[in-house]
Scaffold this active site. Structure first.
Site, PDB file in Angstrom:
ATOM      1  N   SER A 140       6.437  30.991 -58.673  1.00  0.00           N
ATOM      2  CA  SER A 140       7.286  30.362 -59.679  1.00  0.00           C
ATOM      3  C   SER A 140       6.417  29.409 -60.481  1.00  0.00           C
ATOM      4  CB  SER A 140       8.412  29.583 -58.982  1.00  0.00           C
ATOM      5  OG  SER A 140       9.066  28.694 -59.862  1.00  0.00           O
ATOM      6  N   TYR A 153      11.316  23.206 -52.535  1.00  0.00           N
ATOM      7  CA  TYR A 153      11.133  24.464 -53.275  1.00  0.00           C
ATOM      8  C   TYR A 153       9.749  24.503 -53.918  1.00  0.00           C
ATOM      9  CZ  TYR A 153      12.084  28.254 -56.574  1.00  0.00           C
ATOM     10  OH  TYR A 153      12.028  29.425 -57.292  1.00  0.00           O
TER      11      TYR A 153
END
Length: 248
Positions: A140, A153
């Site tokens: 990501s 995350y």
């Protein structure tokens, strides 16, 4: 020589399904691993509409026995494993760091990091048997920069990049390439859960991208295809697909 084969985790919707369909359209057979049996079957029909064979496997990427069995079933069914897209992941609900729970930490790290590690552990021997292959992991933009209120995350996606680089170096001379895609916001179920249907949050997310829009699963799928099929001198890299999000 039979059709090439791709194994996709989290392949029953979003980026995973778009990638499965992309590879099917390009003549590959597909194995999908996901936790939701009914959704797996919906995905199978969509993939098979391209004329490909599609094996669906219900399983959890955080459970080693599930991962091992899924990859063995893929090779038993198709006779080979050429590509893998380790895409299964979960988001973190934005929360101040001092208020986050151990349970939330474990859930995010297990799926996003342990799941990728387990998949590569069992994919690599099968690819070595076939003389090589290509693995793409889903990281990501959060694997490249920091973001407030989602530190677990961010840590997990940085870890995916670490796994990608390390395993790429280990197998570079054995015919296995390992790369990652690093998308910004993409319209998927995860996106919907993250925004909770809040229009103001959605508008904010869209405007955070210099191009003025978030991504679509099909665009990321094209990046996965490129890394697997065309980027033959590329390994240990993260392909940033973010509408300019990470440009300084």
């Amino acid at each position: 020589m039979g059709k090439q084969v791709i194994f996709v985790t989290g392949g029953n919707d979003g980026i995973g399904l778009a990638t499965a369909i992309k590879f099917a359209d390009e003549g590959c057979d597909v194995a999908i691993m996901g936790r939701r049996t009914e959704q797996n079957e919906v995905a199978r029909k969509k993939v098979e509409a391209s004329g490909a064979k599609c094996l669906t496997i219900t399983g959890d990427v955080t459970i080693e026995a599930d991962v091992k069995a899924a990859i063995e079933q893929t090779v038993d069914t198709f006779g080979r494993l050429d590509f893998a897209f380790n895409n299964a992941g979960v988001e973190e609900i934005p929360t101040p760091a001092s208020e986050q729970s151990d349970e939330a930490y474990q859930g995010v790290m297990d799926v996003n990091v342990k799941g990728v590690w387990l998949c590569m552990k069992y994919q690599i021997p099968k690819m070595l048997e076939a003389g090589g292959g290509s693995i793409v992991n889903t990281s990501s933009v959060a694997g490249l920069i920091g973001m407030a209120q989602v530190p677990v995350y961010v840590a997990a996606k940085h870890a995916v990049m670490g796994l990608t680089k390390s395993v790429a170096l280990e197998y570079a001379r054995q015919g296995i390439r390992v790369n990652a895609v690093c998308p910004a916001a993409v319209h998927t179920d995860l996106y919907e859960r993250f925004t909770g249907g809040n229009k103001e949050m959605e508008d904010m997310l869209e405007n955070m991208h210099p191009m003025g829009r978030s991504g679509r699963p099909e665009v990321v799928a094209s990046g996965v295809y490129y890394l697997c099929k065309d980027a033959t001198w590329t390994t240990g890299q993260g392909l940033t697909m973010d509408g300019g999000f990470t440009v300084p």
